[in-house]
Design a protein around this motif. Structure first.
Motif, short mmCIF file in Angstrom:
data_model
loop_
_atom_site.label_atom_id
_atom_site.label_comp_id
_atom_site.label_asym_id
_atom_site.label_seq_id
_atom_site.Cartn_x
_atom_site.Cartn_y
_atom_site.Cartn_z
N LEU A 55 37.35 32.23 3.54
CA LEU A 55 35.96 32.06 3.95
C LEU A 55 35.84 32.01 5.47
CD1 LEU A 55 34.88 29.42 1.28
CD2 LEU A 55 33.85 31.69 1.56
N LEU A 56 36.72 31.26 6.12
CA LEU A 56 36.66 31.15 7.58
C LEU A 56 36.93 32.48 8.26
CD1 LEU A 56 38.46 27.72 8.02
CD2 LEU A 56 36.09 28.21 8.61
N ARG A 57 37.92 33.21 7.77
CA ARG A 57 38.25 34.51 8.39
C ARG A 57 37.12 35.51 8.22
NH1 ARG A 57 44.68 36.00 7.79
NH2 ARG A 57 45.50 33.98 8.47
N HIS A 58 36.60 35.61 7.01
CA HIS A 58 35.55 36.60 6.76
C HIS A 58 34.23 36.16 7.38
CE1 HIS A 58 37.60 39.47 4.03
NE2 HIS A 58 38.41 38.45 3.88
N SER A 85 32.39 39.24 0.89
CA SER A 85 33.44 39.74 1.76
C SER A 85 34.76 39.02 1.50
CB SER A 85 33.03 39.54 3.22
OG SER A 85 34.02 40.00 4.10
N ALA A 86 34.70 37.71 1.28
CA ALA A 86 35.91 36.92 1.09
C ALA A 86 36.43 36.95 -0.34
CB ALA A 86 35.65 35.47 1.50
N GLY A 87 35.56 37.36 -1.29
CA GLY A 87 35.97 37.35 -2.69
C GLY A 87 36.18 35.95 -3.23
N VAL A 88 35.28 35.05 -2.83
CA VAL A 88 35.40 33.63 -3.19
C VAL A 88 34.15 33.21 -3.94
CG1 VAL A 88 35.47 31.30 -2.21
CG2 VAL A 88 36.92 33.09 -1.25
N PRO A 89 34.27 32.38 -4.99
CA PRO A 89 33.09 31.92 -5.74
C PRO A 89 32.23 30.96 -4.92
CG PRO A 89 35.06 30.84 -6.55
CD PRO A 89 35.53 31.90 -5.60
N LYS A 90 30.93 30.95 -5.23
CA LYS A 90 29.99 30.12 -4.47
C LYS A 90 30.35 28.64 -4.53
CE LYS A 90 25.76 31.38 -4.20
NZ LYS A 90 24.33 31.71 -4.44
N GLY A 91 30.85 28.19 -5.66
CA GLY A 91 31.20 26.78 -5.80
C GLY A 91 32.26 26.36 -4.80
N SER A 92 33.18 27.25 -4.50
CA SER A 92 34.24 26.95 -3.54
C SER A 92 33.67 26.79 -2.14
CB SER A 92 35.30 28.06 -3.56
OG SER A 92 36.38 27.72 -2.73
N PHE A 93 32.70 27.63 -1.79
CA PHE A 93 32.06 27.54 -0.47
C PHE A 93 31.42 26.17 -0.30
CE2 PHE A 93 28.44 27.80 2.35
CZ PHE A 93 28.91 28.53 3.43
N TYR A 94 30.62 25.75 -1.27
CA TYR A 94 29.91 24.48 -1.14
C TYR A 94 30.83 23.28 -1.30
CZ TYR A 94 25.62 27.07 -0.74
OH TYR A 94 24.63 27.91 -0.28
N LYS A 136 25.53 26.22 4.98
CA LYS A 136 25.84 27.28 5.93
C LYS A 136 26.00 26.73 7.35
CE LYS A 136 23.97 31.58 7.87
NZ LYS A 136 22.78 32.47 7.94
N ASP A 137 25.19 25.73 7.73
CA ASP A 137 25.30 25.14 9.06
C ASP A 137 26.67 24.50 9.27
OD1 ASP A 137 22.79 25.96 9.76
OD2 ASP A 137 21.89 23.96 9.78
N VAL A 138 27.12 23.74 8.27
CA VAL A 138 28.43 23.10 8.38
C VAL A 138 29.53 24.15 8.45
CG1 VAL A 138 30.10 21.61 7.19
CG2 VAL A 138 27.68 20.99 7.23
N PHE A 139 29.37 25.23 7.69
CA PHE A 139 30.33 26.32 7.75
C PHE A 139 30.34 26.95 9.14
CE2 PHE A 139 31.21 30.93 7.22
CZ PHE A 139 32.52 30.84 6.81
N GLY A 140 29.17 27.18 9.71
CA GLY A 140 29.09 27.74 11.05
C GLY A 140 29.78 26.86 12.07
N GLN A 141 29.62 25.55 11.94
CA GLN A 141 30.31 24.63 12.84
C GLN A 141 31.82 24.71 12.69
OE1 GLN A 141 28.08 20.84 11.93
NE2 GLN A 141 27.79 20.88 14.14
N ALA A 142 32.28 24.86 11.44
CA ALA A 142 33.73 24.98 11.21
C ALA A 142 34.29 26.25 11.83
CB ALA A 142 34.01 24.96 9.71
N VAL A 143 33.53 27.34 11.75
CA VAL A 143 33.95 28.59 12.37
C VAL A 143 34.03 28.43 13.89
CG1 VAL A 143 33.26 30.98 12.85
CG2 VAL A 143 33.15 30.09 10.51
N LEU A 144 33.04 27.75 14.47
CA LEU A 144 33.06 27.52 15.92
C LEU A 144 34.25 26.65 16.33
CD1 LEU A 144 29.30 26.96 16.79
CD2 LEU A 144 30.79 28.76 17.69
#
Length: 202
Positions: A15-18, A39-48, A54-62
């Motif tokens: 998820l982080l790479r894609h 793009s990552a081929g990952v289920p939605k449950g894994s993301f959450y 999405k904001d928390v994910f964006g912070q993790a990418v940064l």
């Protein structure tokens, strides 16, 4: 996504790479959670499960991006037998080479987020402001060490020089995103050295 990647990387890492790749290509607002999942081929449950939003994910990418920036900067700062000006010019040159190799896509993610979300998001503005301040502090420390060795000009303050170096780096990538001109990047590398070295050097 390759089969090998699916077999060897965790869902979080994929998820982080894609997500990073998509944020570079489409921006934060232009990238949907569904696009990241596809793009990552990952289920939605894994993301959450890993990020919650999405904001928390964006912070993790940064955070991941700034870890890369910090490691690259300190790699150059630790080089032996290299002047302070050459360390900073070399650091910028390596960033530029990564940028050009990516097809002028992967500039500074901190700068990209700053222009896209800082004006409207307190959450991101605080994170980005802290990251930029940390980046500046690292440059200040390196410049002060250079001043102590007589390698850095003394007629300008260390923080003033650090602000100028950061501005040159960010400005160069903004211009090159549009012009795709290697000469712009090369000129900034030269300017960093001229800015830092004591007058009359060379």
């Amino acid at each position: 996504m390759s089969t090998q990647e699916a077999d060897t990387l965790s869902h979080k890492e994929r998820l982080l790479r894609h997500g990073t790749k998509l944020f570079y290509a489409q921006g934060f607002h232009g990238t949907t959670v569904d696009a990241i999942l596809a793009s990552a081929g990952v289920p939605k449950g894994s993301f959450y499960h890993h990020f919650g939003s999405k904001d928390v994910f964006g912070q993790a990418v940064l955070d991941r991006y700034m870890q890369f920036q910090t490691e690259l900067f300190h790699k150059w700062a630790a080089k032996k037998g290299v002047t302070t000006a050459d360390k900073l010019a070399g650091y910028f040159k390596e960033l530029s080479q990564i940028f050009v190799k990516s097809g002028y896509q992967r500039a500074c993610l901190t700068g990209k987020f700053s222009t896209e979300v800082s004006a409207t998001s307190d959450l991101f503005r605080q994170q980005l402001g802290g990251q930029i301040q940390s980046w500046k502090s690292s440059i200040v420390d390196l410049l002060q060490q250079g001043k102590d060795k007589g390698e850095v000009r003394r007629d300008l303050g260390t923080e003033q020089l650090a602000d100028a170096v950061l501005s040159l780096i960010q400005g160069a990538f903004v211009l090159a995103l549009s012009t795709r001109d290697k000469h712009t990047l090369s000129a900034v590398g030269t300017t960093i050295k001229l800015l830092i070295e004591p007058p009359g050097t060379g």
